[in-house]
Design a protein around this motif. Sequence first.
Motif, short mmCIF file in Angstrom:
data_model
loop_
_atom_site.label_atom_id
_atom_site.label_comp_id
_atom_site.label_asym_id
_atom_site.label_seq_id
_atom_site.Cartn_x
_atom_site.Cartn_y
_atom_site.Cartn_z
N SER A 261 0.84 -1.21 0.00
CA SER A 261 0.00 0.00 0.00
C SER A 261 0.87 1.25 0.00
O SER A 261 0.60 2.22 -0.74
CB SER A 261 -0.93 0.01 1.22
OG SER A 261 -1.85 -1.05 1.17
N LEU A 262 1.92 1.25 0.79
CA LEU A 262 2.83 2.40 0.84
C LEU A 262 3.58 2.55 -0.48
O LEU A 262 3.82 3.67 -0.94
CB LEU A 262 3.82 2.23 2.00
CG LEU A 262 3.26 2.40 3.40
CD1 LEU A 262 4.28 1.98 4.45
CD2 LEU A 262 2.81 3.85 3.65
N ALA A 263 3.95 1.41 -1.08
CA ALA A 263 4.66 1.47 -2.36
C ALA A 263 3.79 2.11 -3.43
O ALA A 263 4.24 2.98 -4.19
CB ALA A 263 5.09 0.07 -2.78
N LYS A 264 2.53 1.69 -3.51
CA LYS A 264 1.62 2.26 -4.49
C LYS A 264 1.40 3.75 -4.24
O LYS A 264 1.42 4.57 -5.17
CB LYS A 264 0.29 1.52 -4.47
CG LYS A 264 -0.73 2.05 -5.47
CD LYS A 264 -0.19 1.97 -6.90
CE LYS A 264 -1.21 2.49 -7.90
NZ LYS A 264 -0.68 2.45 -9.30
N ALA A 265 1.20 4.13 -2.98
CA ALA A 265 0.98 5.54 -2.64
C ALA A 265 2.20 6.39 -2.97
O ALA A 265 2.08 7.58 -3.26
CB ALA A 265 0.63 5.67 -1.16
N ALA A 266 3.39 5.76 -2.95
CA ALA A 266 4.63 6.48 -3.25
C ALA A 266 4.97 6.49 -4.73
O ALA A 266 6.01 7.03 -5.12
CB ALA A 266 5.79 5.87 -2.46
N GLY A 267 4.09 5.88 -5.57
CA GLY A 267 4.30 5.97 -7.01
C GLY A 267 4.82 4.73 -7.69
O GLY A 267 5.27 4.80 -8.84
N CYS A 268 4.77 3.57 -7.02
CA CYS A 268 5.28 2.34 -7.64
C CYS A 268 4.43 1.94 -8.84
O CYS A 268 3.23 1.75 -8.72
CB CYS A 268 5.30 1.21 -6.62
SG CYS A 268 5.95 -0.35 -7.27
N LEU A 269 5.09 1.78 -9.99
CA LEU A 269 4.42 1.31 -11.21
C LEU A 269 4.51 -0.19 -11.34
O LEU A 269 3.53 -0.87 -11.62
CB LEU A 269 5.06 1.96 -12.45
CG LEU A 269 4.50 3.28 -12.94
CD1 LEU A 269 5.30 3.75 -14.15
CD2 LEU A 269 3.03 3.15 -13.30
N TYR A 270 5.73 -0.72 -11.16
CA TYR A 270 5.88 -2.17 -11.27
C TYR A 270 7.02 -2.65 -10.40
O TYR A 270 7.92 -1.88 -10.03
CB TYR A 270 6.06 -2.61 -12.72
CG TYR A 270 7.43 -2.42 -13.32
CD1 TYR A 270 8.44 -3.39 -13.18
CD2 TYR A 270 7.73 -1.29 -14.08
CE1 TYR A 270 9.68 -3.23 -13.77
CE2 TYR A 270 8.97 -1.13 -14.68
CZ TYR A 270 9.95 -2.10 -14.52
OH TYR A 270 11.18 -1.93 -15.09
N LEU A 271 6.97 -3.92 -10.05
CA LEU A 271 8.02 -4.56 -9.27
C LEU A 271 8.58 -5.73 -10.07
O LEU A 271 7.84 -6.49 -10.69
CB LEU A 271 7.47 -5.07 -7.93
CG LEU A 271 7.05 -3.98 -6.94
CD1 LEU A 271 6.40 -4.61 -5.72
CD2 LEU A 271 8.24 -3.12 -6.53
N PHE A 272 9.89 -5.84 -10.04
CA PHE A 272 10.56 -6.98 -10.66
C PHE A 272 10.66 -8.07 -9.60
O PHE A 272 11.30 -7.88 -8.55
CB PHE A 272 11.95 -6.58 -11.15
CG PHE A 272 12.72 -7.71 -11.77
CD1 PHE A 272 12.72 -7.89 -13.15
CD2 PHE A 272 13.46 -8.59 -10.99
CE1 PHE A 272 13.43 -8.94 -13.72
CE2 PHE A 272 14.17 -9.63 -11.55
CZ PHE A 272 14.15 -9.81 -12.92
N LEU A 273 10.04 -9.22 -9.86
CA LEU A 273 10.05 -10.36 -8.93
C LEU A 273 10.87 -11.50 -9.53
O LEU A 273 10.57 -11.97 -10.63
CB LEU A 273 8.63 -10.86 -8.66
CG LEU A 273 7.83 -10.22 -7.54
CD1 LEU A 273 7.57 -8.75 -7.83
CD2 LEU A 273 6.50 -10.95 -7.33
N GLY A 274 11.87 -11.93 -8.82
CA GLY A 274 12.68 -13.06 -9.30
C GLY A 274 11.96 -14.37 -9.02
O GLY A 274 12.29 -15.08 -8.05
N LEU A 275 10.99 -14.72 -9.87
CA LEU A 275 10.30 -16.00 -9.70
C LEU A 275 11.22 -17.15 -10.07
O LEU A 275 11.18 -18.22 -9.49
CB LEU A 275 9.04 -16.04 -10.57
CG LEU A 275 7.99 -14.95 -10.30
CD1 LEU A 275 6.75 -15.20 -11.16
CD2 LEU A 275 7.62 -14.88 -8.83
#
Length: 461
Positions: A261-275
């Motif tokens: 929630s904090l990431a989105k509020a701070a402007g996060c567009l996408y996250l790179f996840l090492g699946l």
Amino acid sequence: MIAFVDRKSGDIMPTLLMITPENSEINKFRAHQLNNFTQLTMPYLAGFVPEEYSIRLLDEYTEPILFEKVDLVAITVNTPNAPHVYSISKRFRELGTWVALGGPHVTLNPEEAACHGDTIFVGEAEETWPEFLKDFLSGSMQKAYTSLHVPSLDGLPIPRRDLIVGHRLTSGAVFASRGCPHNCSYCSLKKIYHNEFRTRPVDEVIKDIGSMPNKYFVFWDDNFFADPVYTKALLKDLARLNKRWAAQVTACSCEDEELLSLAKAAGCLYLFLGLESFSEQGLRDANKNFNKIEEYGKVVNKLHRHGISIQAGIVFGFDSDTLEVFETTLKACNNIGVDGVTASILTPFPGTSIYEQYKKEGRLLDVDWDHYNGKTKVAYVPKRMSHKELLNGYNEFRGKFHSWSSIVKRISKSRVNIFYTLAMNYGYKRAYRNFTRLGFGERSDESLGHRIAQHSRNWPR
């Protein structure tokens, strides 16, 4: 570069050229991708350079090298660029230029690198680089500078982004932490850095980000969510800047709803996840047991609920991988609605446990370091397919994943940041088509499906 004269003192200023190298094959591989953010190393190190120097940055992704005599050339070296860098160094040294080499490959192979440069840097450079610059002015430079203890990340200079040429929209990169608590088998971070996770002061990171003219930027951290308490404090302050950004995290760290929630509020567009893999054995091969395949879909849905897109990191070529892995991975990514994928070929970088394993087993191919790029070549003998089959399967996966049918299917499941997702996928699609049109990479006339049928009876069970 020509000589410069200090206007105040009238003294001739030593000329310093700092190069971010890129060999022609990877340059062509990256062409048309829309997320080619500039590498941070040289703009960051330029922030340490005293005013006595006349300095220029050069990134081979945006401009060619003009070989002319300068006083000092500094080049950062990763493994696949090592042969290319050594040839650059040779030409400058022939001109009488002092060449300094640093970066991960130099740290992992100092004796080799020392044969190709006048000065080498082993390990982190926050203390050794300024020391060398001072020594160079007095003519007392050493052959090697080694980081002997853990440098502090407090009080670091702002990177010289004003010196970046090109990359007008993608010059925004920053780091808030260094290191990672995990020990993946293919990762050399523990050997490149001191084995201690560290963070920068929150106010200094915010000041760094605030100095960027870019609205969009990336965190260059190896694991941005590694210290959730620290990251939450940073995100609360970051929200005031109205920026848009991306970062690399682990799937298990995305269980924290407050963090997302904090990431989105701070402007996060996408996250790179090492699946990395959709195979339990593949994850064991990667020493990444903290990833849970049965949770991948839930993680993706959770991120989408928060309005965050997912760029999944996938690696092909683990010892348990058969020719079926490419189609299995494609279906899994489409079914759970992954927005994008950064696919790589497993690469046994020096300093990693798999390098030592494959070396002991005699599975390292007799090839140059430029085969260690994880994108266009294979550097070892896989266990359940040939190295050519691995490369062909990887290329076919990229083509199918970035087909319009796959893109539409994934977007219909995600419905998050649709314009951005379309643009990124289209960029990757163009990059793949351009690269194959140029004839790079080994290809086979046989389809992957035909090869699966032909070879399945010989797979180890």
